[in-house]
Structure formats: structure tokens, C-alpha cells
Design a protein around this motif. Structure first.
Motif, PDB file in Angstrom:
ATOM      1  N   GLY A   7       0.818  -1.217   0.000  1.00  0.00           N
ATOM      2  CA  GLY A   7       0.000   0.000   0.000  1.00  0.00           C
ATOM      3  C   GLY A   7       0.846   1.259   0.000  1.00  0.00           C
ATOM      4  O   GLY A   7       0.566   2.216  -0.724  1.00  0.00           O
ATOM      5  N   ARG A   8       1.899   1.278   0.807  1.00  0.00           N
ATOM      6  CA  ARG A   8       2.750   2.471   0.905  1.00  0.00           C
ATOM      7  C   ARG A   8       3.504   2.729  -0.390  1.00  0.00           C
ATOM      8  O   ARG A   8       3.553   3.858  -0.880  1.00  0.00           O
ATOM      9  N   TYR A   9       4.104   1.688  -0.964  1.00  0.00           N
ATOM     10  CA  TYR A   9       4.849   1.873  -2.206  1.00  0.00           C
ATOM     11  C   TYR A   9       3.909   2.130  -3.383  1.00  0.00           C
ATOM     12  O   TYR A   9       4.251   2.868  -4.301  1.00  0.00           O
ATOM     13  N   GLY A  10       2.737   1.507  -3.351  1.00  0.00           N
ATOM     14  CA  GLY A  10       1.736   1.775  -4.390  1.00  0.00           C
ATOM     15  C   GLY A  10       1.306   3.228  -4.367  1.00  0.00           C
ATOM     16  O   GLY A  10       1.150   3.861  -5.424  1.00  0.00           O
ATOM     17  N   LEU A  11       1.141   3.772  -3.189  1.00  0.00           N
ATOM     18  CA  LEU A  11       0.799   5.184  -3.047  1.00  0.00           C
ATOM     19  C   LEU A  11       1.942   6.057  -3.557  1.00  0.00           C
ATOM     20  O   LEU A  11       1.714   7.079  -4.212  1.00  0.00           O
ATOM     21  N   THR A  12       3.182   5.631  -3.310  1.00  0.00           N
ATOM     22  CA  THR A  12       4.348   6.361  -3.812  1.00  0.00           C
ATOM     23  C   THR A  12       4.349   6.384  -5.339  1.00  0.00           C
ATOM     24  O   THR A  12       4.560   7.438  -5.950  1.00  0.00           O
ATOM     25  N   ILE A  13       4.107   5.232  -5.963  1.00  0.00           N
ATOM     26  CA  ILE A  13       4.040   5.164  -7.432  1.00  0.00           C
ATOM     27  C   ILE A  13       3.002   6.145  -7.952  1.00  0.00           C
ATOM     28  O   ILE A  13       3.271   6.940  -8.854  1.00  0.00           O
ATOM     29  N   MET A  14       1.825   6.084  -7.373  1.00  0.00           N
ATOM     30  CA  MET A  14       0.716   6.906  -7.855  1.00  0.00           C
ATOM     31  C   MET A  14       0.977   8.395  -7.642  1.00  0.00           C
ATOM     32  O   MET A  14       0.618   9.226  -8.478  1.00  0.00           O
ATOM     33  N   MET A  15       1.617   8.748  -6.535  1.00  0.00           N
ATOM     34  CA  MET A  15       1.945  10.153  -6.293  1.00  0.00           C
ATOM     35  C   MET A  15       2.980  10.652  -7.303  1.00  0.00           C
ATOM     36  O   MET A  15       2.891  11.787  -7.781  1.00  0.00           O
ATOM     37  N   GLU A  16       3.938   9.812  -7.638  1.00  0.00           N
ATOM     38  CA  GLU A  16       4.935  10.190  -8.647  1.00  0.00           C
ATOM     39  C   GLU A  16       4.274  10.395 -10.005  1.00  0.00           C
ATOM     40  O   GLU A  16       4.587  11.353 -10.722  1.00  0.00           O
ATOM     41  N   LEU A  17       3.361   9.508 -10.367  1.00  0.00           N
ATOM     42  CA  LEU A  17       2.654   9.656 -11.645  1.00  0.00           C
ATOM     43  C   LEU A  17       1.765  10.900 -11.632  1.00  0.00           C
ATOM     44  O   LEU A  17       1.651  11.600 -12.640  1.00  0.00           O
ATOM     45  N   ALA A  18       1.160  11.193 -10.481  1.00  0.00           N
ATOM     46  CA  ALA A  18       0.317  12.385 -10.370  1.00  0.00           C
ATOM     47  C   ALA A  18       1.147  13.655 -10.498  1.00  0.00           C
ATOM     48  O   ALA A  18       0.713  14.631 -11.120  1.00  0.00           O
ATOM     49  N   ALA A  19       2.339  13.642  -9.926  1.00  0.00           N
ATOM     50  CA  ALA A  19       3.208  14.821  -9.989  1.00  0.00           C
ATOM     51  C   ALA A  19       3.642  15.107 -11.423  1.00  0.00           C
ATOM     52  O   ALA A  19       3.905  16.255 -11.779  1.00  0.00           O
ATOM     53  N   LYS A  20       3.683  14.089 -12.255  1.00  0.00           N
ATOM     54  CA  LYS A  20       4.113  14.251 -13.648  1.00  0.00           C
ATOM     55  C   LYS A  20       2.953  14.149 -14.626  1.00  0.00           C
ATOM     56  O   LYS A  20       3.161  14.003 -15.835  1.00  0.00           O
TER      57      LYS A  20
END
Length: 139
Positions: A7-20
Motif C-alpha cells: 500500500g505504501r509503495y503503491g501510493l508512492t508510485i501513484m503520487m509520482e505519476l500524479a506529480a508528472k
């Protein structure tokens, strides 16, 4: 309920994609390097996110992943449920004491409310108002 690395790393992936978002695809390799995570592990996490319709893959030399929807339309709850399963602090049955069952239901609903009201956009654009106070220091 304890959120695992999925869950934590999945959220990290999604936040990175959202930032870009809007800048084109982002590779898992770049996300892994930036956050010092295992690219192989991120590859395992991206598949369920793609299957759930939260991300799209782009093939080719400049390929990678993009959000399937705008960051304002994806919540932390969407991501956590895909990777962790249903949100529940404990497993309980109908035989449980009604007072305890009510407590567990209220805790579950409170957690779900926070996760479902937190969008990727709000996480990416988060400002910590406590540390950004207007203190003036003189030396």
C-alpha cells in the motif's frame, strides 16, 4: 489494520505519476531510483493498479506509466483497496458483542472516510502548515 509496503509503495508510485501528470509516461525505473525502492517490487505493484484502471501503460522507447484519470479523481482509498484489500481493522462475525462490533464498524468507517476524501492531487500538493509557520528569528 496495518498498511503494508504494498500500500505504501503503491501510493508512492501513484503520487509520482500524479506529480508528472500531463508530461508523458514515467518509467518505474525512475520512480524506483528517486525513492530508493526495488524496481522489481514496483513492477509487481503496478499490475493490479493497471488492472483496476488506475494507470495505463505506454509502450516504446519512451514508454512507462501514466494515470488513467486526473489526480483529483483518484483517492488514497482507491489505491489501498486495490493493493491491500478491504479496509477493516479486525475480522469480526455476527456473534461478536454488539458494542464491540459497533466500535470496529465506526473505526473502519472513519479510516475509509479519510482515505476516500484524500485525493492524489491533495497528497502531491500537500503543504505542512505546522512547519510553514511565520516565525521570525533574530540572531
Amino acid at each position: 489494520m496495518k498498511i503494508s509496503t504494498k500500500g505504501r509503495y503503491g501510493l508512492t508510485i501513484m503520487m509520482e505519476l500524479a506529480a508528472k501528470y500531463g508530461e508523458g509516461p514515467t518509467s518505474l525505473k525512475s520512480i524506483a531510483e528517486k525513492n530508493q525502492l526495488s524496481e522489481h517490487y514496483l513492477e509487481q505493484l503496478i499490475a493490479p493498479l493497471r488492472n483496476a484502471g488506475l494507470v495505463k501503460s505506454v509502450r516504446g522507447a519512451y514508454g512507462g506509466y501514466i494515470l488513467a484519470k486526473e489526480a483529483t479523481e483518484i483517492t488514497a482509498g482507491d489505491i489501498i483497496r486495490v493493493l491491500e484489500g478491504p479496509i477493516s481493522p479486525v475480522d469480526f462475525t455476527e456473534e461478536d458483542d454488539p458494542a464491540k462490533r459497533d466500535l470496529w464498524l465506526r473505526i473502519r468507517d472513519s479510516i475509509a472516510d479519510v482515505l476516500d476524501s484524500t485525493t492524489l492531487d491533495s497528497l502531491v500538493n500537500y503543504e505542512d502548515h505546522e512547519t510553514n509557520s511565520n516565525f521570525m528569528f533574530y540572531i
